[in-house]
Design a protein around this motif. Sequence first.
Motif, short mmCIF file in Angstrom:
data_model
loop_
_atom_site.label_atom_id
_atom_site.label_comp_id
_atom_site.label_asym_id
_atom_site.label_seq_id
_atom_site.Cartn_x
_atom_site.Cartn_y
_atom_site.Cartn_z
N ILE A 1 -46.05 36.85 39.16
CA ILE A 1 -45.48 36.63 40.49
C ILE A 1 -44.28 35.68 40.45
O ILE A 1 -43.30 35.88 41.17
N HIS A 2 -44.36 34.66 39.59
CA HIS A 2 -43.35 33.60 39.67
C HIS A 2 -42.38 33.50 38.49
O HIS A 2 -41.30 32.95 38.64
N ALA A 3 -42.77 33.97 37.31
CA ALA A 3 -41.97 33.68 36.10
C ALA A 3 -40.54 34.18 36.25
O ALA A 3 -40.30 35.31 36.69
N GLY A 4 -39.60 33.32 35.91
CA GLY A 4 -38.19 33.70 35.88
C GLY A 4 -37.53 33.81 37.23
O GLY A 4 -36.37 34.21 37.32
N GLN A 5 -38.27 33.47 38.29
CA GLN A 5 -37.70 33.63 39.64
C GLN A 5 -37.74 32.30 40.38
O GLN A 5 -38.67 31.52 40.21
N LYS A 6 -36.71 32.07 41.19
CA LYS A 6 -36.75 30.90 42.07
C LYS A 6 -36.16 31.29 43.41
O LYS A 6 -35.46 32.30 43.53
N HIS A 7 -36.46 30.48 44.41
CA HIS A 7 -35.93 30.79 45.75
C HIS A 7 -34.41 30.70 45.70
O HIS A 7 -33.84 29.85 45.01
N ASP A 8 -33.75 31.54 46.47
CA ASP A 8 -32.29 31.57 46.48
C ASP A 8 -31.74 30.24 46.97
O ASP A 8 -32.14 29.74 48.04
N ALA A 9 -30.82 29.66 46.19
CA ALA A 9 -30.32 28.31 46.48
C ALA A 9 -29.61 28.24 47.82
O ALA A 9 -29.73 27.26 48.56
N GLU A 10 -28.90 29.31 48.15
CA GLU A 10 -28.08 29.25 49.36
C GLU A 10 -28.91 29.44 50.63
O GLU A 10 -28.72 28.73 51.63
N THR A 11 -29.85 30.40 50.60
CA THR A 11 -30.55 30.79 51.84
C THR A 11 -32.03 30.44 51.83
O THR A 11 -32.69 30.50 52.86
N GLY A 12 -32.58 30.15 50.65
CA GLY A 12 -34.02 29.94 50.58
C GLY A 12 -34.82 31.23 50.51
O GLY A 12 -36.05 31.19 50.55
N ALA A 13 -34.14 32.37 50.43
CA ALA A 13 -34.86 33.66 50.33
C ALA A 13 -35.96 33.57 49.28
O ALA A 13 -35.71 33.14 48.15
N VAL A 14 -37.16 33.95 49.66
CA VAL A 14 -38.30 33.83 48.75
C VAL A 14 -38.21 34.88 47.65
O VAL A 14 -38.52 34.62 46.49
N MET A 15 -37.75 36.09 48.02
CA MET A 15 -37.61 37.14 47.02
C MET A 15 -36.24 37.07 46.37
O MET A 15 -35.24 36.76 47.02
N GLN A 16 -36.21 37.43 45.10
CA GLN A 16 -34.97 37.55 44.34
C GLN A 16 -34.03 38.52 45.07
O GLN A 16 -34.40 39.67 45.30
N PRO A 17 -32.82 38.10 45.44
CA PRO A 17 -31.91 39.04 46.10
C PRO A 17 -31.46 40.18 45.16
O PRO A 17 -31.47 40.01 43.94
N VAL A 18 -31.07 41.30 45.77
CA VAL A 18 -30.50 42.42 45.02
C VAL A 18 -29.00 42.19 44.96
O VAL A 18 -28.33 42.24 46.00
N PHE A 19 -28.48 41.91 43.80
CA PHE A 19 -27.03 41.69 43.67
C PHE A 19 -26.35 43.03 43.41
O PHE A 19 -26.16 43.43 42.28
N GLN A 20 -26.04 43.70 44.52
CA GLN A 20 -25.44 45.04 44.43
C GLN A 20 -23.93 44.87 44.36
O GLN A 20 -23.21 45.05 45.35
N THR A 21 -23.45 44.46 43.21
CA THR A 21 -22.01 44.25 43.04
C THR A 21 -21.63 44.64 41.63
O THR A 21 -22.44 44.51 40.71
N SER A 22 -20.41 45.13 41.46
CA SER A 22 -19.97 45.47 40.11
C SER A 22 -19.15 44.34 39.49
O SER A 22 -19.01 44.27 38.28
N THR A 23 -18.60 43.47 40.35
CA THR A 23 -17.75 42.41 39.80
C THR A 23 -17.89 41.14 40.63
O THR A 23 -18.53 41.16 41.68
N TYR A 24 -17.34 40.06 40.14
CA TYR A 24 -17.51 38.74 40.75
C TYR A 24 -16.16 38.06 40.87
O TYR A 24 -15.35 38.09 39.92
N ALA A 25 -15.90 37.41 42.02
CA ALA A 25 -14.62 36.73 42.24
C ALA A 25 -14.50 35.52 41.30
O ALA A 25 -15.47 34.79 41.08
N GLN A 26 -13.30 35.34 40.76
CA GLN A 26 -13.04 34.21 39.86
C GLN A 26 -12.08 33.23 40.56
O GLN A 26 -11.05 33.65 41.08
N PRO A 27 -12.40 31.96 40.61
CA PRO A 27 -11.57 31.00 41.31
C PRO A 27 -10.22 30.77 40.64
O PRO A 27 -9.25 30.35 41.30
N TRP A 28 -10.11 31.07 39.38
CA TRP A 28 -8.90 30.81 38.60
C TRP A 28 -8.91 31.77 37.43
O TRP A 28 -9.99 32.09 36.94
#
Length: 380
Positions: free
Chosen positions: A9-36
Amino acid sequence: MSEIETQVIHAGQKHDAETGAVMQPVFQTSTYAQPWPAKHTGYEYARTHNPTREALERCIAALESAEHGVAFGSGSAATAGVLQTLPEGAKIVAGDDLYGGTYRQFTKVFAKRGMQFRFADLTGDLEAAIPEGTTLVWFESPTNPLLKVTDIRAVCARAKAVGALVAVDNTFATPIFQRPLELGADLVVHSTTKYLNGHSDVVGGIVLTRSDALYEGLRFVQNSIGAVPGPWDTWLTLRGLKTLAIRMDRHQSNAKRIVSWLCEHDEVTRIHYPMLESDPGYAIACKQMSGFGGMVSFVLKGDLDRAEKFCASTKLFTLAESLGGVESLLELPASMTHASVPAEQRAALGIDDGLVRLSIGIENVDDLIADLQQAMDISR
Ligand SMILES: *Cc1c(COP(=O)(O)O)cnc(C)c1O
């Protein structure tokens, strides 16, 4: 460290830092914004990194008492991932009772690319089976469909003596009942399609290891070949895993009841289940497994026609390939998964025409038994 019922139930998972979501969010993205340019958050592109996939890899790694998990798009892709890390000309000794798709991949894909395969009975003389110069030993225990049990510790000891790696396909047992890395294996492979996801709605695979060096090789293959699972599939598998411990408990208690019923049944001539003291795998299974799982096969009296009629007559057991889901399935190896094996060879392997394989689900066991009984009556 907590027990496996908690870890699922718990291994490798933690609540989402930003929202507190109890379940691991689905990161449906192909790429990630880079600040620089060339400065990023640790996430650049989703073939390389996906947080949902990483949570799944950490969770299953914990269950198998591994350090690392590397997820793939199917169990077959996980198998290929392991072989792609091996050097050119690698010599592989494989168990002689393998999942058909693994046998096909070894003999039709990798044998053409300079790897050598030798199929051996790993329940017999191991010095003869695993010669000097072997690169990798690959096997399943228990096997499909005969539930043959191989002594994992003994194979690992012989493999170490000749400098070979050991990979165990642990799909049938699951880490709830067997953890090959604790018995000396270097790699564990799963088709997460089966028990780990457990709901017959995802195809997936994973490789687990304690070795940093093997992990580096697998990660390189995962990223460079790119046979990665998508975020929804990894999320569904994480969700399925949460009930793995209670599912396996029920799969097994249902299997035990059905095996006891089959043992008393005069329409049944042989039963394969390592829990039975009369089973050739019983003593080793007791040493290396903490349970026997939900796969059972048995031989029904009569000819192939009768067995086919039986398999077509169940109402709760669905006639289908695959295994490990909450719903009960059955299949007839002689007509389905092993139809391409010539009849004499099937007989030599012990796959009789009347051999029926059950993947026992978590339904009410009396309902399951009543279903098998009515199919026996109709097909007689
Ligand atoms: C199903 C299965 C595989 C292959 O996994 P896929 O997810 O179907 O690619 C490998 N080994 C075993 C024991 C299996 O049952």
